[in-house]
Structure formats: structure tokens, C-alpha cells
Design an enzyme around this catalytic site. Structure first.
Site, short mmCIF file in Angstrom:
data_model
loop_
_atom_site.label_atom_id
_atom_site.label_comp_id
_atom_site.label_asym_id
_atom_site.label_seq_id
_atom_site.Cartn_x
_atom_site.Cartn_y
_atom_site.Cartn_z
N ARG A 290 4.86 11.29 -1.85
CA ARG A 290 5.20 11.08 -0.44
C ARG A 290 6.46 11.87 -0.09
O ARG A 290 7.07 12.50 -0.95
CB ARG A 290 5.39 9.58 -0.16
CG ARG A 290 4.11 8.79 -0.36
CD ARG A 290 4.29 7.33 -0.03
NE ARG A 290 4.05 7.06 1.38
CZ ARG A 290 4.11 5.84 1.93
NH1 ARG A 290 4.41 4.80 1.18
NH2 ARG A 290 3.88 5.67 3.21
N GLU B 208 12.79 -8.98 2.19
CA GLU B 208 11.97 -7.82 2.56
C GLU B 208 12.80 -6.55 2.35
O GLU B 208 13.96 -6.50 2.76
CB GLU B 208 11.58 -7.98 4.03
CG GLU B 208 10.78 -6.83 4.60
CD GLU B 208 10.54 -7.03 6.11
OE1 GLU B 208 10.73 -8.15 6.63
OE2 GLU B 208 10.16 -6.04 6.76
N HIS C 7 12.77 -2.18 2.52
CA HIS C 7 12.15 -0.90 2.89
C HIS C 7 13.02 0.23 2.37
O HIS C 7 14.25 0.20 2.54
CB HIS C 7 11.98 -0.77 4.40
CG HIS C 7 11.10 -1.83 4.94
ND1 HIS C 7 9.74 -1.80 4.77
CD2 HIS C 7 11.38 -2.98 5.59
CE1 HIS C 7 9.22 -2.89 5.30
NE2 HIS C 7 10.20 -3.63 5.79
N PRO D 43 0.79 -1.23 0.00
CA PRO D 43 0.00 0.00 0.00
C PRO D 43 0.83 1.29 0.00
O PRO D 43 1.86 1.38 0.68
CB PRO D 43 -0.80 -0.10 1.30
CG PRO D 43 -0.89 -1.56 1.57
CD PRO D 43 0.37 -2.17 1.05
N ASN D 44 0.34 2.23 -0.77
CA ASN D 44 0.86 3.60 -0.86
C ASN D 44 2.18 3.76 -1.62
O ASN D 44 2.62 4.88 -1.87
CB ASN D 44 1.02 4.23 0.55
CG ASN D 44 -0.33 4.36 1.24
OD1 ASN D 44 -1.26 4.91 0.66
ND2 ASN D 44 -0.44 3.84 2.45
N ARG E 104 12.58 5.29 12.81
CA ARG E 104 11.36 6.08 12.69
C ARG E 104 10.46 5.84 13.91
O ARG E 104 10.96 5.56 14.98
CB ARG E 104 10.68 5.74 11.35
CG ARG E 104 11.59 6.01 10.14
CD ARG E 104 10.91 5.70 8.84
NE ARG E 104 9.74 6.56 8.63
CZ ARG E 104 8.81 6.33 7.70
NH1 ARG E 104 8.93 5.29 6.90
NH2 ARG E 104 7.79 7.15 7.57
N TYR F 299 11.46 8.74 1.50
CA TYR F 299 11.32 7.66 0.52
C TYR F 299 12.15 7.84 -0.75
O TYR F 299 12.17 6.95 -1.60
CB TYR F 299 9.84 7.47 0.17
CG TYR F 299 9.03 7.01 1.37
CD1 TYR F 299 9.30 5.79 1.97
CD2 TYR F 299 8.02 7.80 1.91
CE1 TYR F 299 8.58 5.36 3.08
CE2 TYR F 299 7.29 7.38 3.02
CZ TYR F 299 7.57 6.15 3.60
OH TYR F 299 6.86 5.73 4.70
N ALA G 226 3.02 -0.50 4.91
CA ALA G 226 2.59 -0.60 6.31
C ALA G 226 2.10 -2.00 6.69
O ALA G 226 2.04 -2.34 7.88
CB ALA G 226 1.51 0.43 6.61
N ASN H 164 8.33 -5.19 -0.69
CA ASN H 164 8.20 -4.08 0.25
C ASN H 164 6.72 -4.04 0.63
O ASN H 164 5.89 -3.54 -0.14
CB ASN H 164 8.62 -2.76 -0.40
CG ASN H 164 8.51 -1.60 0.58
OD1 ASN H 164 7.91 -1.73 1.65
ND2 ASN H 164 9.08 -0.46 0.21
#
Ligand code: DQA
Length: 148
Positions: A17, A97, A99, A9-10, A106, A22, A76, A73
Site C-alpha cells: 500500500r 481504535e 489508524h 481488511p487490507n 483524508r 501507511y 475501511a 484497526n
């Protein structure tokens, strides 16, 4: 040999963003880089993004029989996506995985990944280069496994 690169998502909104978190590249730019890298590695890279956990699961289930590994990735969903985690486990494929941001620097809730324990490895905080490193590592491992 086919490897899936999946974005949760996103991640389709990277151009909108926070670039300081990012990075500057859009998702189509990252996907096109990875496809080119795939050609150089002699690997077919199939990319997919969805904002819906079920759609990600459907894609993984459909693609698993013709796939050797997954770079993901989860956005969330990293932090709570248990159905996604189950689908990844059920695929029995090696998972890396990725990111873009460093999830450990964060908010506290981002530091927990429900995917990490079932992944071969995790790359966090290297921006788009994290995907490149993950693809290279996964392709390298799969080729090594295939050699006599
Ligand atoms: C992310 C980190 C997640 O916490 C966040 O929800 C994202 C992107 C990253 O790439 O840094 O959407 O997975």
C-alpha cells in the site's frame, strides 16, 4: 492478562500500500513489535488480521471470554462495519481504535467512524506508533483497575 490486537481488511498488504500514507513497516513487523512490547508489559498480545468482517466477529466472539481488552484497526470497516461494532459492544471489553493514517485529513468519508462512539479512545495518524501507544494505554488502565 490477554489483549487482542485486531487488524481489518487490507492491512495484510501494508508492504504494497501507499507508504506515504501507511508507513514503512509490514504487518508482521508491527505484530512482532507489539508482542515484544507485550512481554515488557507482562501482557499476552494475540494478533489477528482478516479481510472478512464475519471472520473478525468470529474471532472476537471466540476470544472474548479469555480477553481483557482490544486494540483494533478496523480498516475501511471503521466507516460502515456495523456488525463489527455490535460484536465489539457485545464483548463488553474496553476498545481502543487505531489508524495508521490520520482519517480526518483524508477523504471526507473516512472522517466518520462507526467504531469511535463505542471505543474508549482513538489514535489516528501516528503510524505504527499508534498501536504501541494504544497497547501501553490499555494495559496501564487494566492494571490500574485490577489493583486494590
Ligand atoms: C486505516 C484508514 C481506513 O480509512 C482505511 O480504509 C484503511 C486503514 C488506517 O489505518 O489508516 O484500510 O484504518
Amino acid at each position: 492478562m490477554r489483549i487482542l490486537v485486531i487488524h481489518g481488511p487490507n492491512l495484510n498488504m501494508l508492504d504494497k500500500r501507499d507508504k506515504s500514507v501507511y508507513g514503512e513497516k509490514t504487518l508482521p513487523e508491527i505484530d512482532s513489535l507489539l508482542k515484544k512490547q507485550g512481554q515488557a508489559l507482562n501482557v499476552e498480545v494475540v494478533t489477528f488480521q482478516s479481510n472478512h468482517e464475519g471472520a473478525l466477529i468470529d474471532f472476537i466472539q471466540e476470544q472474548t471470554p479469555s480477553t481483557r481488552g482490544i486494540v483494533i484497526n478496523p480498516g475501511a470497516l471503521t466507516h460502515y462495519g456495523l456488525s463489527l461494532r455490535d460484536a465489539l459492544v457485545d464483548s463488553k471489553l474496553p476498545i481502543i481504535e487505531v489508524h495508521l493514517s490520520n482519517i480526518y485529513r483524508r477523504e471526507e468519508w473516512r472522517a466518520r467512524s462507526v467504531i469511535a462512539p463505542i471505543a474508549k479512545g482513538q489514535i489516528s495518524g501516528l503510524g505504527w506508533k499508534g498501536y504501541v501507544a494504544a497497547l501501553q494505554a490499555l494495559a496501564g488502565e487494566l492494571k490500574a483497575d485490577a489493583s486494590p
